[in-house]
Design a protein around this motif. Sequence first.
Motif, PDB file in Angstrom:
ATOM      1  N   THR A 128       0.856  -1.142  -0.102  1.00 40.94           N
ATOM      2  CA  THR A 128       0.033   0.138  -0.043  1.00 40.94           C
ATOM      3  C   THR A 128       0.798   1.211   0.020  1.00 40.94           C
ATOM      4  O   THR A 128       0.437   2.415  -0.207  1.00 40.94           O
ATOM      5  CB  THR A 128      -0.939  -0.124   1.063  1.00 40.94           C
ATOM      6  OG1 THR A 128      -0.136  -0.071   2.474  1.00 40.94           O
ATOM      7  CG2 THR A 128      -2.045  -1.083   1.214  1.00 40.94           C
ATOM      8  N   GLU A 129       2.130   1.245   0.429  1.00 37.62           N
ATOM      9  CA  GLU A 129       3.022   2.159   0.409  1.00 37.62           C
ATOM     10  C   GLU A 129       3.783   2.452  -1.109  1.00 37.62           C
ATOM     11  O   GLU A 129       4.262   1.605  -1.589  1.00 37.62           O
ATOM     12  CB  GLU A 129       3.799   2.262   1.368  1.00 37.62           C
ATOM     13  CG  GLU A 129       3.166   2.076   2.937  1.00 37.62           C
ATOM     14  CD  GLU A 129       2.562   3.497   3.284  1.00 37.62           C
ATOM     15  OE1 GLU A 129       2.682   4.568   2.826  1.00 37.62           O
ATOM     16  OE2 GLU A 129       1.579   3.137   3.920  1.00 37.62           O
ATOM     17  N   LYS A 165      -2.906   2.390  -6.354  1.00 35.23           N
ATOM     18  CA  LYS A 165      -3.041   2.034  -4.980  1.00 35.23           C
ATOM     19  C   LYS A 165      -4.321   1.746  -4.493  1.00 35.23           C
ATOM     20  O   LYS A 165      -4.188   0.929  -3.201  1.00 35.23           O
ATOM     21  CB  LYS A 165      -2.153   3.430  -4.182  1.00 35.23           C
ATOM     22  CG  LYS A 165      -2.957   4.414  -4.027  1.00 35.23           C
ATOM     23  CD  LYS A 165      -2.283   5.360  -3.299  1.00 35.23           C
ATOM     24  CE  LYS A 165      -1.943   5.174  -1.907  1.00 35.23           C
ATOM     25  NZ  LYS A 165      -1.393   6.419  -1.369  1.00 35.23           N
TER      26      LYS A 165
END
Length: 303
Positions: A128-129, A165
Motif C-alpha cells: 500500500t506504500e 494504490k
Amino acid sequence: STTCRDIVRDLCRTLGMTSDEDFDEFGLFADMGKHVLPVALPASDYVLDFTNELERHETEYWLYFKKIMWYRPLKFDSPDLVTLLYNQVFPDFMRGSLIVLENNEVTPAIQSEIAMLAALIHRANNATEFPSTKDVQKLLPGSLAEKLSFQLWVKIIHEHFGEFKYLSPAEAKGQFIDAIRNWPLFGSRFFLIKNVSDRRVSGECLLAVNKRGVQFLSCKTRETLISYAFNEVVSTRRLRSSSGRHYLDLKCGNLMLHRVTRLETLYGRDIAETINLYIDAQLRERQRQEEAAGVVRADAIDI
C-alpha cells in the motif's frame, strides 16, 4: 482410474471454465527437482500410475496445473483464475523473456510501460506504500533494471503507483495481464536452443512457440531472427546422436518444397508437443468456422 484429463477438467470447472476448448489449454506437469527436466503428463495417462512409480523409487516430485496453450481469448471469470494466469506470466516478465528491445535500447515509451507494470506488481503484492529503492529492485526485469539508475526507476514507478494504490491485489493482477496480453511474445512457451543449423542464427537462441507460430529469438534482445507460421510446419522429428546430444528436426515449407532446420536442444519433446497443440487448435477452429458457414448457407437456401 483418474486420468490427467479428468483432473484438468475438474480444476478448470472450479475456475469457472466449462468447454472442452478451455480444458485443452491446460495440463499437468511433474517437477522432480533441478537435475531433471519438468515433464508434461499426457492427458490420457493415469495419474496414480505415474506417481506410484515415482514413489516406488522414492523420487520427490511436485505436480503443477498450468496453462499449456494461449490460443483462445483470455477469461477472467474468477480471482483464482486471474492469480493462476498471473503467477504463470510473471516469471517470464521478470526474466525479460516477453520484452523485445529493438537495437537493445530502452526507449522512453518502454520505460514508462515497464514502470507502470512494476507499479501493478507492487500492488499485486498487496503493498500500500510507495515502493522504496529496495522494493524496486524486485519489481524490474534484471535485463532492464541496469539500463537506468534506480533513482530514476523509483521516480517513474512512483508516478504510476498513485493510479493503482486503491486497486485490490486481484484487480492489479488482472490489469497487469491485460496490459501485456497484446505483446508479440505474450503466451509463449520458451525453450533454450544450444545450436541451430540455419546460418541466420549464431550460437544459442530462444525458441518461442505461441499462437502466432514458431520464432527463433535473440537471447539478448528477444528480436526475431527467423519465424514460421504453423501452416508452414510440415513435421518434427526428435533425434539423439551416438555422443548423447539431443536434436529436433523442424521441417518447414510444404510437402513439395521444404527445408529442414536442425535444433540442438534438450526440449525436443516439449517443443514438438506444443507445436502440435497449436496446429490441432487451428484445425479445430477452421473446422468450426466451416461448419458455421455451412449452416448459414443452408439457412440462406431454406429462405
